[in-house]
Enzyme design. Structure first.
Site, PDB file in Angstrom:
ATOM      1  N   ASP A 152      15.242   7.999 -34.173  1.00  0.00           N
ATOM      2  CA  ASP A 152      15.198   8.976 -35.081  1.00  0.00           C
ATOM      3  C   ASP A 152      15.725   8.299 -36.357  1.00  0.00           C
ATOM      4  OD1 ASP A 152      14.281  10.922 -33.321  1.00  0.00           O
ATOM      5  OD2 ASP A 152      16.564  11.559 -32.761  1.00  0.00           O
TER       6      ASP A 152
ATOM      7  N   ASN B 183      23.151  15.957 -30.071  1.00  0.00           N
ATOM      8  CA  ASN B 183      22.024  15.550 -29.635  1.00  0.00           C
ATOM      9  C   ASN B 183      21.075  15.749 -31.000  1.00  0.00           C
ATOM     10  OD1 ASN B 183      22.375  14.431 -27.093  1.00  0.00           O
ATOM     11  ND2 ASN B 183      22.237  16.714 -26.307  1.00  0.00           N
ATOM     12  N   CYS B 184      20.075  15.151 -31.155  1.00  0.00           N
ATOM     13  CA  CYS B 184      19.056  15.376 -32.139  1.00  0.00           C
ATOM     14  C   CYS B 184      18.693  16.983 -32.254  1.00  0.00           C
ATOM     15  CB  CYS B 184      17.823  14.527 -31.735  1.00  0.00           C
ATOM     16  SG  CYS B 184      16.458  14.833 -33.036  1.00  0.00           S
ATOM     17  N   PRO B 185      18.684  17.396 -33.382  1.00  0.00           N
ATOM     18  CA  PRO B 185      18.525  16.640 -34.831  1.00  0.00           C
ATOM     19  C   PRO B 185      19.886  16.625 -35.506  1.00  0.00           C
ATOM     20  CG  PRO B 185      18.191  18.797 -35.242  1.00  0.00           C
ATOM     21  CD  PRO B 185      18.259  18.774 -33.662  1.00  0.00           C
TER      22      PRO B 185
ATOM     23  N   ASP C  95      23.471   9.484 -28.688  1.00  0.00           N
ATOM     24  CA  ASP C  95      22.213  10.117 -28.437  1.00  0.00           C
ATOM     25  C   ASP C  95      21.358   8.753 -28.380  1.00  0.00           C
ATOM     26  OD1 ASP C  95      19.713  11.178 -28.193  1.00  0.00           O
ATOM     27  OD2 ASP C  95      19.954  12.217 -30.039  1.00  0.00           O
TER      28      ASP C  95
END
Length: 75
Positions: free
Chosen positions: A46, A13-15, A40
């Site tokens: 993003d 998942n981010c980041p 994600d």
């Protein structure tokens, strides 16, 4: 399209997908293509922001059965 390097960031998942892409792009030459596969859902937004901030070109984005594919061209 000739992909020079591919990153599998499925399950991250981010980041993390962005951080891994940033590291990979730093090791690549100007004009080379990086393909990032992610699961994600937020990665689409993003990577658009990442490309705008870094000056790398976002060549392509697609969603294939829950996998988000991003192709970036190194500036």
């Amino acid at each position: 399209m000739h992909i020079d390097k591919e990153l599998d960031t499925r399950g991250l998942n981010c980041p993390l997908p962005i951080l891994k892409a940033k590291k990979a792009l730093a090791e690549m030459g100007s004009g080379q293509l990086l393909r990032v596969v992610s699961t994600d859902a937020g990665s689409t937004r993003d990577f658009m922001a990442f490309a705008k901030q870094t000056g790398n070109e976002l060549v392509e984005q697609q969603n294939e059965g829950g996998e988000f594919i991003h192709v970036l061209k190194r500036r």
